[in-house]
Scaffold this motif. Structure first.
Motif, PDB file in Angstrom:
ATOM      1  N   ALA A 195       0.815  -1.215   0.000  1.00 61.07           N
ATOM      2  CA  ALA A 195       0.000   0.000   0.000  1.00 61.07           C
ATOM      3  C   ALA A 195       0.851   1.269   0.000  1.00 61.07           C
ATOM      4  N   CYS A 196       2.147   1.127   0.250  1.00 62.08           N
ATOM      5  CA  CYS A 196       3.020   2.302   0.323  1.00 62.08           C
ATOM      6  C   CYS A 196       4.151   2.205  -0.688  1.00 62.08           C
ATOM      7  N   ASP A 197       4.740   3.352  -1.005  1.00 62.80           N
ATOM      8  CA  ASP A 197       5.882   3.403  -1.910  1.00 62.80           C
ATOM      9  C   ASP A 197       7.170   3.192  -1.111  1.00 62.80           C
ATOM     10  N   PRO A 198       8.247   2.793  -1.787  1.00 61.84           N
ATOM     11  CA  PRO A 198       9.537   2.667  -1.092  1.00 61.84           C
ATOM     12  C   PRO A 198       9.905   3.980  -0.407  1.00 61.84           C
ATOM     13  N   CYS A 199      10.288   3.902   0.875  1.00 63.73           N
ATOM     14  CA  CYS A 199      10.451   5.124   1.669  1.00 63.73           C
ATOM     15  C   CYS A 199      11.875   5.387   2.141  1.00 63.73           C
ATOM     16  N   PHE A 200      12.814   4.526   1.776  1.00 64.24           N
ATOM     17  CA  PHE A 200      14.158   4.654   2.350  1.00 64.24           C
ATOM     18  C   PHE A 200      14.788   6.019   2.061  1.00 64.24           C
ATOM     19  N   GLU A 201      14.558   6.555   0.872  1.00 68.01           N
ATOM     20  CA  GLU A 201      15.186   7.816   0.494  1.00 68.01           C
ATOM     21  C   GLU A 201      14.313   9.034   0.786  1.00 68.01           C
ATOM     22  N   THR A 202      13.064   8.799   1.193  1.00 70.30           N
ATOM     23  CA  THR A 202      12.148   9.924   1.406  1.00 70.30           C
ATOM     24  C   THR A 202      11.740  10.109   2.864  1.00 70.30           C
ATOM     25  N   GLN A 203      11.942   9.085   3.700  1.00 70.13           N
ATOM     26  CA  GLN A 203      11.566   9.160   5.108  1.00 70.13           C
ATOM     27  C   GLN A 203      12.786   8.882   5.984  1.00 70.13           C
ATOM     28  N   LYS A 204      12.788   9.436   7.187  1.00 70.15           N
ATOM     29  CA  LYS A 204      13.924   9.262   8.096  1.00 70.15           C
ATOM     30  C   LYS A 204      13.912   7.919   8.807  1.00 70.15           C
ATOM     31  N   SER A 205      12.760   7.272   8.863  1.00 71.15           N
ATOM     32  CA  SER A 205      12.680   5.988   9.551  1.00 71.15           C
ATOM     33  C   SER A 205      11.643   5.103   8.866  1.00 71.15           C
ATOM     34  N   ASN A 206      11.714   3.814   9.139  1.00 71.92           N
ATOM     35  CA  ASN A 206      10.741   2.873   8.586  1.00 71.92           C
ATOM     36  C   ASN A 206       9.422   2.987   9.345  1.00 71.92           C
ATOM     37  N   CYS A 207       8.353   2.522   8.714  1.00 67.90           N
ATOM     38  CA  CYS A 207       7.046   2.516   9.375  1.00 67.90           C
ATOM     39  C   CYS A 207       6.996   1.387  10.406  1.00 67.90           C
ATOM     40  N   ASP A 208       5.987   1.398  11.250  1.00 63.48           N
ATOM     41  CA  ASP A 208       5.882   0.402  12.321  1.00 63.48           C
ATOM     42  C   ASP A 208       5.604  -1.000  11.787  1.00 63.48           C
ATOM     43  N   THR A 209       4.795  -1.094  10.742  1.00 61.69           N
ATOM     44  CA  THR A 209       4.409  -2.421  10.244  1.00 61.69           C
ATOM     45  C   THR A 209       5.514  -3.083   9.421  1.00 61.69           C
ATOM     46  N   LEU A 210       6.289  -2.294   8.702  1.00 63.13           N
ATOM     47  CA  LEU A 210       7.409  -2.772   7.890  1.00 63.13           C
ATOM     48  C   LEU A 210       6.997  -3.969   7.019  1.00 63.13           C
ATOM     49  N   GLU A 211       5.829  -3.837   6.379  1.00 60.50           N
ATOM     50  CA  GLU A 211       5.318  -4.936   5.553  1.00 60.50           C
ATOM     51  C   GLU A 211       6.256  -5.287   4.407  1.00 60.50           C
ATOM     52  N   CYS A 212       6.987  -4.302   3.903  1.00 58.27           N
ATOM     53  CA  CYS A 212       7.859  -4.543   2.750  1.00 58.27           C
ATOM     54  C   CYS A 212       8.905  -5.610   3.050  1.00 58.27           C
ATOM     55  N   LEU A 213       9.322  -5.733   4.312  1.00 55.90           N
ATOM     56  CA  LEU A 213      10.266  -6.777   4.694  1.00 55.90           C
ATOM     57  C   LEU A 213       9.569  -7.958   5.390  1.00 55.90           C
ATOM     58  N   ASN A 214       8.575  -7.649   6.219  1.00 58.01           N
ATOM     59  CA  ASN A 214       7.937  -8.702   6.999  1.00 58.01           C
ATOM     60  C   ASN A 214       7.097  -9.661   6.161  1.00 58.01           C
ATOM     61  N   ARG A 215       6.685  -9.218   4.981  1.00 59.54           N
ATOM     62  CA  ARG A 215       5.900 -10.106   4.117  1.00 59.54           C
ATOM     63  C   ARG A 215       6.777 -10.994   3.225  1.00 59.54           C
ATOM     64  N   ILE A 216       8.070 -10.871   3.368  1.00 67.52           N
ATOM     65  CA  ILE A 216       8.992 -11.753   2.639  1.00 67.52           C
ATOM     66  C   ILE A 216       9.277 -12.971   3.521  1.00 67.52           C
ATOM     67  N   SER A 217       9.102 -14.133   2.973  1.00 67.80           N
ATOM     68  CA  SER A 217       9.367 -15.359   3.732  1.00 67.80           C
ATOM     69  C   SER A 217      10.648 -16.025   3.232  1.00 67.80           C
ATOM     70  N   PRO A 218      11.316 -16.793   4.083  1.00 66.32           N
ATOM     71  CA  PRO A 218      12.498 -17.536   3.629  1.00 66.32           C
ATOM     72  C   PRO A 218      12.203 -18.447   2.442  1.00 66.32           C
ATOM     73  N   GLN A 219      11.003 -19.015   2.398  1.00 73.01           N
ATOM     74  CA  GLN A 219      10.652 -19.910   1.306  1.00 73.01           C
ATOM     75  C   GLN A 219      10.618 -19.168  -0.027  1.00 73.01           C
ATOM     76  N   MET A 220      10.232 -17.885  -0.009  1.00 76.42           N
ATOM     77  CA  MET A 220      10.234 -17.084  -1.231  1.00 76.42           C
ATOM     78  C   MET A 220      11.644 -16.982  -1.803  1.00 76.42           C
ATOM     79  N   VAL A 221      12.616 -16.857  -0.927  1.00 80.13           N
ATOM     80  CA  VAL A 221      14.016 -16.786  -1.374  1.00 80.13           C
ATOM     81  C   VAL A 221      14.457 -18.137  -1.926  1.00 80.13           C
ATOM     82  N   ILE A 222      14.118 -19.205  -1.244  1.00 83.26           N
ATOM     83  CA  ILE A 222      14.466 -20.551  -1.712  1.00 83.26           C
ATOM     84  C   ILE A 222      13.867 -20.791  -3.087  1.00 83.26           C
TER      85      ILE A 222
END
Length: 303
Positions: free
Chosen positions: A272-299
Motif C-alpha cells: 500500500a506504500c511506496d519505497p520510503c528509504f530515500e524519502t523518510q527518516k525511519s521505517n514505518c511500524d508495520t514494515l510490511e515490505c520486509l515482513n511479508r517476505i518469507s524464507p521460502q520465497m528466497v528458496i
C-alpha cells in the motif's frame, strides 16, 4: 589521463562500473580518488589504474580556503576530472585553481526521479561527451558471465539497518538449504562482526568474517549464489556474475536493482506504500515490505 573523484560508499561506486567500462575506451589511464578500500577494489577489477585515499589528510584541503600546491599539481596532471559529489562548489574550486576540465555529476538521481542509477550515470556521461551515445542496453553490459558454482553465500547486513531483513530469516534459509544437502556460508563484514559468535556457537552456522574488500573479491572470484539485502556487496556480487538474490524492503528496486547477468529481486507485490528509504527518516511500524517476505520465497527464487 582521467581522474575520478567519488565520495560515495561501496554501492554508489559500483553503480559507476558500467560507466568506467565505457570510459576505458576513451582514456588510456583512469585513476580514482575515493575511500581507499574501494579504490583498491576498482584497481583489482582493472577498472582503474591507480587509486588514492580520499581520507588522506591532504585531500581535506578541498574544503578549506587554501589548497596546497602539492594537491594543485596532482590535479593538474590530469587532462579531465569527473567529480561525483553533492557539492558543486568543489567543481568550481578545482576548475579555477587548476584550469583542468572538470565534469560534475551528482552521485545519484533526485529522489523524485524513477530512473535506475546506472542509466542515470551513463546518460550524464553521454551528455558530457565522455562516452559514446550507444543503445543503453549495450552500455549496461558488464561482460560478466553467470557463475555456475553452487557455493552459497549469505550476507545479512547492509549500510543501513533500515534495509536489513531480520537475521532469523537468514538463519532459516540456511536451515532449509542444509535440509537439501547444501552448505551455505555467512559472509560477515565489519558491520556484522558481532554476529560471528552467536551464529557459529549458538546456531552452528559456517561463517566467513571479512576485514577487507580484497577478501570478498577472492571469494566472489570462486562464483556461486549470493543472498543478501540491498547492499554494496549485493551490487558487487551481481556485477561479478554470481547468481544474486537481492532482498528489497524500504529501498526502491526501480532505482537500485543490482546490475548483473543473473539477478532476482525479492519484494512483496501489492504494497500500500511506496519505497520510503530515500524519502523518510525511519521505517514505518508495520514494515510490511520486509515482513511479508518469507524464507521460502528466497528458496523458490533460487530454482
Amino acid at each position: 589521463m582521467l581522474l575520478i573523484i567519488h565520495y560515495g560508499a561501496l554501492g554508489d561506486i559500483i553503480c559507476t562500473f558500467p560507466g568506467l567500462i565505457q570510459l576505458r575506451r576513451k582514456f588510456q589511464c583512469i585513476d580514482i580518488l575515493s575511500q581507499h578500500k574501494i579504490g583498491k577494489l576498482t584497481c583489482a577489477l582493472h577498472l582503474t589504474d591507480q587509486c588514492f585515499p580520499l581520507e588522506s589528510a591532504i585531500f581535506s584541503s578541498f574544503y578549506t580556503d587554501a589548497m596546497p600546491s602539492q594537491v594543485q599539481d596532482f590535479l593538474k596532471s590530469y587532462r579531465e576530472i569527473i567529480i561525483f559529489s553533492h557539492s558543486r562548489s568543489l567543481k568550481s574550486k578545482i576548475s579555477s585553481l587548476t584550469g583542468t576540465e572538470v565534469h560534475f555529476i551528482s552521485p545519484r538521481p533526485d529522489v523524485n526521479q524513477s530512473i535506475h542509477i546506472h542509466k542515470y550515470i551513463l546518460s550524464h556521461l553521454i551528455l558530457k561527451g565522455l562516452i559514446e551515445n550507444k543503445e543503453m542496453n549495450e552500455l549496461l553490459k558488464t561482460h560478466k558471465k553467470t557463475s555456475l558454482s553452487n557455493q552459497i553465500w549469505i550476507h545479512p547486513g547492509s549500510g543501513s539497518p533500515r534495509k536489513n531483513w531480520d537475521i532469523s530469516n537468514f538463519i532459516e534459509i540456511d536451515r532449509l538449504l542444509q535440509v537439501q544437502g547444501m552448505i551455505p556460508e555467512f559472509i560477515l563484514g565489519p558491520a556484522e562482526h558481532f554476529l560471528a559468535e552467536p551464529l557459529s556457537k549458538k546456531f552452528q552456522k559456517k561463517c566467513c568474517v571479512i576485514f577487507d574488500l580484497m577478501e570478498v573479491l577472492e571469494l566472489f572470484h570462486e562464483g556461486g549464489i549470493f543472498i543478501g539485502n540491498d547492499s554494496g556487496l549485493t551490487h558487487l556480487s551481481a556485477f561479478m556474475g554470481l547468481r544474486t538474490i537481492a532482498i528489497f524492503g524500504p529501498s526502491d528496486p526501480k532505482r537500485w536493482i543490482p546490475l548483473g547477468p543473473a539477478v532476482k529481486v525479492i519484494r512483496p507485490a501489492g504494497l500500500a506504500c511506496d519505497p520510503c528509504f530515500e524519502t523518510q527518516k525511519s521505517n514505518c511500524d508495520t514494515l510490511e515490505c520486509l515482513n511479508r517476505i518469507s524464507p521460502q520465497m528466497v528458496i523458490d527464487a533460487m530454482s
